[in-house]
Structures are given as C-alpha cells and as structure tokens.
Design a protein around this motif. Structure first.
Motif, mmCIF file in Angstrom:
data_model
loop_
_atom_site.group_PDB
_atom_site.id
_atom_site.type_symbol
_atom_site.label_atom_id
_atom_site.label_comp_id
_atom_site.label_asym_id
_atom_site.label_seq_id
_atom_site.Cartn_x
_atom_site.Cartn_y
_atom_site.Cartn_z
ATOM 1 N N VAL A 31 0.846 -1.188 0.000
ATOM 2 C CA VAL A 31 0.000 0.000 0.000
ATOM 3 C C VAL A 31 0.882 1.238 0.000
ATOM 4 O O VAL A 31 2.069 1.175 0.344
ATOM 5 C CB VAL A 31 -0.945 0.027 1.224
ATOM 6 N N ARG A 32 0.309 2.349 -0.387
ATOM 7 C CA ARG A 32 1.016 3.620 -0.243
ATOM 8 C C ARG A 32 1.055 3.997 1.241
ATOM 9 O O ARG A 32 0.159 3.633 2.011
ATOM 10 C CB ARG A 32 0.315 4.718 -1.036
ATOM 11 N N ALA A 33 2.066 4.753 1.632
ATOM 12 C CA ALA A 33 2.197 5.148 3.034
ATOM 13 C C ALA A 33 0.957 5.882 3.512
ATOM 14 O O ALA A 33 0.486 5.672 4.642
ATOM 15 C CB ALA A 33 3.449 6.014 3.219
ATOM 16 N N THR A 47 4.997 -0.793 2.499
ATOM 17 C CA THR A 47 4.566 0.481 1.921
ATOM 18 C C THR A 47 5.550 0.964 0.860
ATOM 19 O O THR A 47 6.769 0.897 1.035
ATOM 20 C CB THR A 47 4.423 1.565 3.007
ATOM 21 N N ALA A 48 4.989 1.430 -0.227
ATOM 22 C CA ALA A 48 5.774 2.057 -1.298
ATOM 23 C C ALA A 48 4.812 2.626 -2.316
ATOM 24 O O ALA A 48 3.694 2.133 -2.488
ATOM 25 C CB ALA A 48 6.711 1.059 -1.973
ATOM 26 N N ASP A 49 5.254 3.663 -2.991
ATOM 27 C CA ASP A 49 4.561 4.191 -4.157
ATOM 28 C C ASP A 49 5.122 3.470 -5.372
ATOM 29 O O ASP A 49 6.346 3.436 -5.571
ATOM 30 C CB ASP A 49 4.805 5.700 -4.259
ATOM 31 N N ALA A 50 4.261 2.891 -6.196
ATOM 32 C CA ALA A 50 4.731 2.122 -7.341
ATOM 33 C C ALA A 50 5.489 2.967 -8.350
ATOM 34 O O ALA A 50 6.231 2.416 -9.181
ATOM 35 C CB ALA A 50 3.551 1.444 -8.033
ATOM 36 N N LEU A 51 5.324 4.275 -8.296
ATOM 37 C CA LEU A 51 6.052 5.152 -9.211
ATOM 38 C C LEU A 51 7.420 5.552 -8.661
ATOM 39 O O LEU A 51 8.177 6.239 -9.342
ATOM 40 C CB LEU A 51 5.211 6.390 -9.520
ATOM 41 N N ARG A 53 10.596 3.850 -7.962
ATOM 42 C CA ARG A 53 11.201 2.560 -8.292
ATOM 43 C C ARG A 53 12.026 1.993 -7.142
ATOM 44 O O ARG A 53 11.896 0.811 -6.799
ATOM 45 C CB ARG A 53 12.072 2.713 -9.549
ATOM 46 N N GLU A 54 12.872 2.807 -6.536
ATOM 47 C CA GLU A 54 13.748 2.295 -5.482
ATOM 48 C C GLU A 54 12.951 1.877 -4.255
ATOM 49 O O GLU A 54 13.237 0.847 -3.640
ATOM 50 C CB GLU A 54 14.798 3.342 -5.120
ATOM 51 N N ALA A 55 11.954 2.666 -3.890
ATOM 52 C CA ALA A 55 11.120 2.307 -2.743
ATOM 53 C C ALA A 55 10.362 1.014 -3.016
ATOM 54 O O ALA A 55 10.207 0.155 -2.128
ATOM 55 C CB ALA A 55 10.147 3.435 -2.417
ATOM 56 N N LEU A 56 9.899 0.843 -4.245
ATOM 57 C CA LEU A 56 9.163 -0.370 -4.594
ATOM 58 C C LEU A 56 10.079 -1.589 -4.568
ATOM 59 O O LEU A 56 9.701 -2.659 -4.055
ATOM 60 C CB LEU A 56 8.520 -0.212 -5.972
ATOM 61 N N LEU A 57 11.278 -1.448 -5.098
ATOM 62 C CA LEU A 57 12.242 -2.550 -5.056
ATOM 63 C C LEU A 57 12.489 -3.002 -3.628
ATOM 64 O O LEU A 57 12.515 -4.206 -3.332
ATOM 65 C CB LEU A 57 13.561 -2.125 -5.709
ATOM 66 N N SER A 58 12.634 -2.051 -2.727
ATOM 67 C CA SER A 58 12.890 -2.375 -1.323
ATOM 68 C C SER A 58 11.703 -3.071 -0.682
ATOM 69 O O SER A 58 11.849 -4.070 0.028
ATOM 70 C CB SER A 58 13.234 -1.097 -0.554
ATOM 71 N N ALA A 59 10.494 -2.563 -0.929
ATOM 72 C CA ALA A 59 9.295 -3.129 -0.310
ATOM 73 C C ALA A 59 9.030 -4.549 -0.805
ATOM 74 O O ALA A 59 8.717 -5.452 -0.014
ATOM 75 C CB ALA A 59 8.094 -2.235 -0.595
ATOM 76 N N VAL A 60 9.156 -4.760 -2.098
ATOM 77 C CA VAL A 60 8.890 -6.091 -2.649
ATOM 78 C C VAL A 60 9.963 -7.079 -2.192
ATOM 79 O O VAL A 60 9.672 -8.237 -1.867
ATOM 80 C CB VAL A 60 8.786 -6.034 -4.183
#
Length: 307
Positions: A31-33, A47-51, A53-60
């Motif tokens: 989910v988004r924060a 939590t991460a915004d799919a747009l 990229r680095e935050a999404l890589l970390s969350a997944v």
C-alpha cells in the motif's frame, strides 16, 4: 505460497487479501504510506509508491513473494478529479507495471497476475469479442486513446517478460459494493438523479463482473499454471437498452429518458456515449477453460443495483 497484493486497499485488492489468506497463502499487502491505515488484515503490510522505483524494489524485496498480483489503479480519485484519476492510472499501468516487474525479478518472484479491462476493444466485428480482437488504440477521443494505450502497454509488459509467468485478467465492468454501480457510486447516483439517458438505439454492449467474481478469478490465476490473456466477465453481455432501464428500476430511480444518438457525445461525454452505443462485449470462455474459473453471479440481472 507467498503472495504480494499490490493495490491492496482497492475494491478488488482489499477482499483479495482475505480470500488468499483463507486459501492458506501467506499474503503481504503493498500500500502507499498515506493509505496504510486502510490496509486489510494481512500477514505483512509493506509500503511504497509504485512510481518510486527504489522504494518499490525495497518493499517487494522485504516481502519475498513467489507470486505478485497487480491491482493498482487510481480510481479512488474519480469523484474529485476524474481526469487526474485516469492520468495517474495510466502511469500506474505503464511506469508502475515496469517498476513492479523489475521488483519482481529482483525479489525472485516467478509469477505476475495483473488487472486489465475487458471493454477496450475496437468497436468492430461481432457484438461479443474474444481476447484476440484488436484494442481501440485509434479511438477518436484522446483520453480514451491514452487509456487504451496504457492498457496495451501493461499487457505487453506482463506477457512479454520471459522470466515471469504472466497472466492478464481483463475485468468486465465491475459492480458491487464500492464500485461506481453501487447505489452510492457515481453511476448509481447519476441514474437515481435521471442524469444517464439512453441514446437512440442504445446498442452498445456491456459485459459486467461482480467484485467477488473478480476476486475469485484472481485467486484462480494465482493458483493456476496457466499464462496469457483472459476476459473475466459474467455470462450475460447485454446492450444498454436492456441493462440501463433494469438498473434504474432496481435502484428505484426514474426510467432513463431517450435522447438522439447524435447528441450523446456532447451531452454525456465521448466515453459514456461510446459505451452506450458502440462498445462490444467480452467472451469469457478462455478463462473458464484455462483457469477453471466461472462466475458465481453469471448474470448482472440478479444483483446489479441491489448493493
């Protein structure tokens, strides 16, 4: 299996988390924060915004999923900013999908199931089309052409990644709690107020899908070995001349008035006019055969307007 649901606060994503857990899967909700308080009960919430990229890589990576389910849209914004909702959804279908695929690869996921739509086909040929029909990439309305272009890119990305088993579920027009067709939804309110007339002929075909059947199809796709593109719709594609008066009666609203078809784009907007006059339905035979899925609500006539 370890499953990550991206878009876990949405109308399909939220109940999907519970449905997968009930089947014994270990489910992480992405989910988004800003939406963390709305996250469903899950084995983990990341939590991460799919747009981003680095935050999404970390969350997944933290979730270590074997399967990822992509249910991300921005339709929560439709009531306040329709143009913004469609523009952001297009970015989630393009940039967001590309970022999610990169994150899936980095985390070692083996399968990606993504949400698409079953009503983006060009209005040519039979009234009800299968998955091989061309998309309406050359739609005369720039907004709809952009939406269909983003859908095509999502499907290309998901099905064109050789290291991921890709599944695209093209949902029909979603109805049920939390959708536009709920009594409190945008379409429901328009019909109750008499603001959704029938253009002359009203021969555009809609293939509906109850939210709970969308969830069931996503569960089937997670657990199946099948790959490819599937229409996920009910068994009763219907022209607007049938479903709209029935829907109005069920809601207890006024009968839709009739307007000349030529005036529909100006009075209703291009997309609504297209839906009511020219859209094609979607056949679900491939999903039934390959995924072993069938709708628990085979016809919209039994439920549409009652929730």
């Amino acid at each position: 299996m370890r499953v990550l649901v991206a878009g876990a606060t949405g109308v399909v994503g939220h109940p999907l988390v519970g449905a997968l857990r009930a089947r014994g899967h270990q489910v992480s909700a992405l989910v988004r924060a800003a939406s963390r308080a709305e996250a469903p009960d899950a084995d983990a919430v990341v939590t991460a915004d799919a747009l981003d990229r680095e935050a999404l890589l970390s969350a997944v990576s933290a979730a270590r999923p074997e399967v990822i389910v992509h249910q991300m849209t921005a339709f929560r914004l439709l009531g306040d900013d329709p143009a913004g909702a469609f523009a952001l959804t297009a970015r989630l279908r393009t940039e967001g999908t590309a970022n999610l695929i990169a994150a899936a690869r980095a985390a070692g996921a083996r399968r990606l199931v993504a949400q698409s739509i079953a009503f983006a086909a060009a209005p040519a040929g039979e009234p009800v089309l299968d998955e091989d029909a061309p998309l309406y990439l050359q739609a005369p309305d720039p907004g709809w052409a952009a939406t269909v272009g983003a859908v095509a890119e999502l499907e290309r990305l998901v099905l064109g990644s050789p290291d991921l088993a890709g599944v695209v579920l093209r949902y029909g027009a979603l109805y049920g709690a939390g959708t536009a067709y709920a009594r409190t939804g945008g379409t429901g309110q328009s019909v109750l107020a008499g603001r959704l007339p029938l253009p002359g002929g009203a021969s555009g075909i809609t293939s509906f899908l109850h939210v709970e059947d969308a969830v069931g199809a996503a569960v089937s796709a997670v657990e199946s070995d099948a790959v490819g593109l599937f229409h996920v719709t009910d068994d009763d594609p219907a022209p607007a001349a049938q479903w709209l008066p029935h829907y109005a009666r069920t809601l207890g609203g006024p009968p839709p008035r009739t307007i000349p078809a030529a005036l529909a784009p100006r009075l209703l907007g291009w997309f609504t006019a297209h839906q009511l006059t020219a859209a094609r339905g979607a056949a679900n035979a491939r999903a039934r055969t390959a995924l072993g899925w069938k709708p628990l609500r085979p016809s919209w006539r039994d439920v549409l307007g009652q929730e």
